[in-house]
Design an enzyme around this catalytic site. Structure first.
Site, PDB file in Angstrom:
ATOM      1  N   SER A 201     -30.579 -20.257 -20.152  1.00 38.28           N
ATOM      2  CA  SER A 201     -29.431 -19.914 -21.011  1.00 38.28           C
ATOM      3  C   SER A 201     -29.514 -20.732 -22.297  1.00 38.28           C
ATOM      4  CB  SER A 201     -28.130 -20.261 -20.279  1.00 38.28           C
ATOM      5  OG  SER A 201     -27.036 -20.228 -21.181  1.00 38.28           O
TER       6      SER A 201
ATOM      7  N   TYR B  15     -23.340 -26.920 -15.987  1.00 39.56           N
ATOM      8  CA  TYR B  15     -24.216 -25.732 -15.994  1.00 39.56           C
ATOM      9  C   TYR B  15     -25.322 -25.915 -17.033  1.00 39.56           C
ATOM     10  CZ  TYR B  15     -25.204 -20.758 -17.207  1.00 39.56           C
ATOM     11  OH  TYR B  15     -25.783 -19.544 -17.498  1.00 39.56           O
TER      12      TYR B  15
ATOM     13  N   LYS C 172     -29.437 -25.716 -16.814  1.00 38.74           N
ATOM     14  CA  LYS C 172     -30.231 -24.751 -17.579  1.00 38.74           C
ATOM     15  C   LYS C 172     -31.263 -25.467 -18.456  1.00 38.74           C
ATOM     16  CE  LYS C 172     -28.542 -20.918 -15.980  1.00 38.74           C
ATOM     17  NZ  LYS C 172     -29.402 -19.924 -15.315  1.00 38.74           N
TER      18      LYS C 172
HETATM   19  N1  LIG Z   1     -23.954 -13.335 -18.808  1.00 41.37           N
HETATM   20  C1  LIG Z   1     -24.223 -14.267 -19.695  1.00 41.37           C
HETATM   21  O1  LIG Z   1     -23.549 -14.395 -20.731  1.00 41.37           O
HETATM   22  C2  LIG Z   1     -25.386 -15.202 -19.479  1.00 41.37           C
HETATM   23  C3  LIG Z   1     -25.793 -16.001 -20.564  1.00 41.37           C
HETATM   24  C4  LIG Z   1     -26.861 -16.856 -20.403  1.00 41.37           C
HETATM   25  C5  LIG Z   1     -27.518 -16.908 -19.182  1.00 41.37           C
HETATM   26  N2  LIG Z   1     -27.114 -16.143 -18.150  1.00 41.37           N
HETATM   27  C6  LIG Z   1     -27.860 -16.239 -16.885  1.00 41.37           C
HETATM   28  O2  LIG Z   1     -28.288 -14.959 -16.481  1.00 41.37           O
HETATM   29  C7  LIG Z   1     -28.456 -14.935 -15.070  1.00 41.37           C
HETATM   30  C8  LIG Z   1     -27.795 -13.710 -14.496  1.00 41.37           C
HETATM   31  O3  LIG Z   1     -26.429 -13.728 -14.819  1.00 41.37           O
HETATM   32  P1  LIG Z   1     -25.564 -12.407 -15.030  1.00 41.37           P
HETATM   33  O4  LIG Z   1     -24.736 -12.656 -16.219  1.00 41.37           O
HETATM   34  O5  LIG Z   1     -26.412 -11.190 -14.956  1.00 41.37           O
HETATM   35  O6  LIG Z   1     -24.608 -12.496 -13.742  1.00 41.37           O
HETATM   36  P2  LIG Z   1     -23.892 -11.378 -12.835  1.00 41.37           P
HETATM   37  O7  LIG Z   1     -23.742 -10.083 -13.563  1.00 41.37           O
HETATM   38  O8  LIG Z   1     -22.693 -12.040 -12.269  1.00 41.37           O
HETATM   39  O9  LIG Z   1     -24.971 -11.148 -11.679  1.00 41.37           O
HETATM   40  C9  LIG Z   1     -25.340 -12.217 -10.864  1.00 41.37           C
HETATM   41  C10 LIG Z   1     -26.308 -11.708  -9.811  1.00 41.37           C
HETATM   42  O10 LIG Z   1     -26.725 -12.815  -9.005  1.00 41.37           O
HETATM   43  C11 LIG Z   1     -26.345 -12.578  -7.647  1.00 41.37           C
HETATM   44  N3  LIG Z   1     -25.995 -13.868  -7.049  1.00 41.37           N
HETATM   45  C12 LIG Z   1     -24.966 -14.674  -7.353  1.00 41.37           C
HETATM   46  N4  LIG Z   1     -24.982 -15.784  -6.579  1.00 41.37           N
HETATM   47  C13 LIG Z   1     -26.063 -15.656  -5.773  1.00 41.37           C
HETATM   48  C14 LIG Z   1     -26.615 -16.449  -4.729  1.00 41.37           C
HETATM   49  N5  LIG Z   1     -26.055 -17.615  -4.346  1.00 41.37           N
HETATM   50  N6  LIG Z   1     -27.734 -16.007  -4.103  1.00 41.37           N
HETATM   51  C15 LIG Z   1     -28.314 -14.841  -4.458  1.00 41.37           C
HETATM   52  N7  LIG Z   1     -27.830 -14.043  -5.427  1.00 41.37           N
HETATM   53  C16 LIG Z   1     -26.728 -14.444  -6.069  1.00 41.37           C
HETATM   54  C17 LIG Z   1     -25.190 -11.578  -7.722  1.00 41.37           C
HETATM   55  O11 LIG Z   1     -25.050 -10.781  -6.559  1.00 41.37           O
HETATM   56  P3  LIG Z   1     -24.196 -11.211  -5.244  1.00 41.37           P
HETATM   57  O12 LIG Z   1     -22.840 -11.597  -5.704  1.00 41.37           O
HETATM   58  O13 LIG Z   1     -24.247  -9.980  -4.392  1.00 41.37           O
HETATM   59  O14 LIG Z   1     -24.954 -12.342  -4.608  1.00 41.37           O
HETATM   60  C18 LIG Z   1     -25.680 -10.713  -8.884  1.00 41.37           C
HETATM   61  O15 LIG Z   1     -26.673  -9.804  -8.448  1.00 41.37           O
HETATM   62  C19 LIG Z   1     -27.916 -16.290 -14.571  1.00 41.37           C
HETATM   63  O16 LIG Z   1     -28.995 -17.173 -14.386  1.00 41.37           O
HETATM   64  C20 LIG Z   1     -27.055 -16.777 -15.728  1.00 41.37           C
HETATM   65  O17 LIG Z   1     -26.968 -18.182 -15.747  1.00 41.37           O
HETATM   66  C21 LIG Z   1     -26.059 -15.281 -18.270  1.00 41.37           C
END
Ligand SMILES: NC(=O)c1ccc[n+]([C@@H]2O[C@H](COP(=O)([O-])OP(=O)(O)OC[C@H]3O[C@@H](n4cnc5c(N)ncnc54)[C@H](OP(=O)(O)O)[C@@H]3O)[C@@H](O)[C@H]2O)c1
Length: 254
Positions: A147, A160, A164
């Site tokens: 991130s 967090y 990261k």
């Molecule tokens: N969205 C943003 O603005 C943003 C920005 C920078 C970085 N990121 C990074 O991008 C990545 C994905 O985030 P996202 O925004 O796509 O999140 P999201 O839409 O909430 O999706 C998260 C995914 O991870 C799974 N998950 C959550 N906890 C888990 C666990 N303990 N074990 C296995 N699977 C798990 C969830 O499914 P289940 O609930 O079914 O387990 C879901 O498939 C993360 O690393 C996050 O830090 C996101």
């Protein structure tokens, strides 16, 4: 042949039942990869598998539910992928947790450890399980979804951000270790993306304005806008790139 073609490649994507991970898995399937959909919830994974197989043919995707907190689950994820597809060419460590919002002075040891366990140690576990076969074949691409938080300070998501930032260093270290074996390790550093994970930061119009007014592109991103970076890092288009953090953030950090 397209530099981005992934025909014959097998990719595991953690956290691929929704959000960024789902978009990455879908776009890798578009490029011809076999993909393994994984999250904690079997039903949600199966729904993504059915959608991908409906478009690209049965056997393109399989579901292997796994909680990244559990070493046993991650070993099963690797074993079942090997059983179904025979190998793993691409590993995307995408799932992560952020259970605490507030200053670092208020975080409990348990919360801090959870963040480090899920966002750093679990990536390390999965890479330890997958890298040996990549090293043996002298071919593999490992992608960690970090991130832009790992590049900046924050009054509210500092814990967090520490995790990261550690992911960037994990990629650099492993790139040095695995480079002689032609196994590459890179990070993607997304800015704010419209997913459930970041809902609190974009749903409220005032917060949305705060998040985007300093952004050159004046908006947040969509999950599919991160997927192209993952396809690039998985494919022949990036064979001379390792140990790097690819920032995809609408220009926010510049
Ligand atoms: N969205 C943003 O603005 C943003 C920005 C920078 C970085 N990121 C990074 O991008 C990545 C994905 O985030 P996202 O925004 O796509 O999140 P999201 O839409 O909430 O999706 C998260 C995914 O991870 C799974 N998950 C959550 N906890 C888990 C666990 N303990 N074990 C296995 N699977 C798990 C969830 O499914 P289940 O609930 O079914 O387990 C879901 O498939 C993360 O690393 C996050 O830090 C996101």
């Amino acid at each position: 042949m397209s530099l981005f073609d992934l025909t014959g490649k097998v990719a595991i994507v953690t956290g691929s039942s929704r959000g960024i991970g789902r978009a990455i898995a879908e776009q890798m399937a578009v490029q011809g990869a076999k993909v393994v959909i994984s999250s904690r919830k079997a039903e949600a994974c199966q729904e993504v598998v059915d959608a991908i197989n409906g478009k690209h043919g049965n056997g393109t995707a399989i579901a292997v539910p796994a909680n990244i907190s559990s070493k046993e689950d991650l070993q099963r994820l690797v074993d079942e992928t090997n059983r179904a597809f025979g190998k793993i060419d691409v590993l995307v460590c995408n799932a992560a947790s952020n259970p605490y919002y507030g200053p670092m002075s208020g975080v409990t040891d348990e919360q801090f450890r959870k963040v480090l366990d899920n966002n750093v140690i679990s990536n390390h576990w999965l890479i330890q399980m997958v890298a040996p076969q990549m090293i043996e074949r002298k071919d593999g691409s490992i992608i960690i979804v970090s991130s832009i938080g790992g590049l900046r300070g924050s009054p509210t998501i500092g814990v967090y951000n520490v995790s990261k930032a550690a992911d960037f260093q994990l990629a650099r270290n492993l790139a040095v270790e695995f480079g002689p074996h032609n196994v590459r390790v890179n990070c993607i550093a997304p800015g704010l993306i419209k997913t459930d994970f970041a809902r609190a930061l974009w749903e409220d119009p005032e917060r949305y304005k705060q998040s985007t007014q300093g952004a050159p592109l004046r908006r947040i991103g969509e999950p599919i806008e991160i997927a192209g970076a993952a396809v690039f890092l998985a494919s022949a288009a990036s064979t001379f790139m390792t140990g790097q953090a690819m920032v995809v953030d609408g220009g926010v950090t510049i």
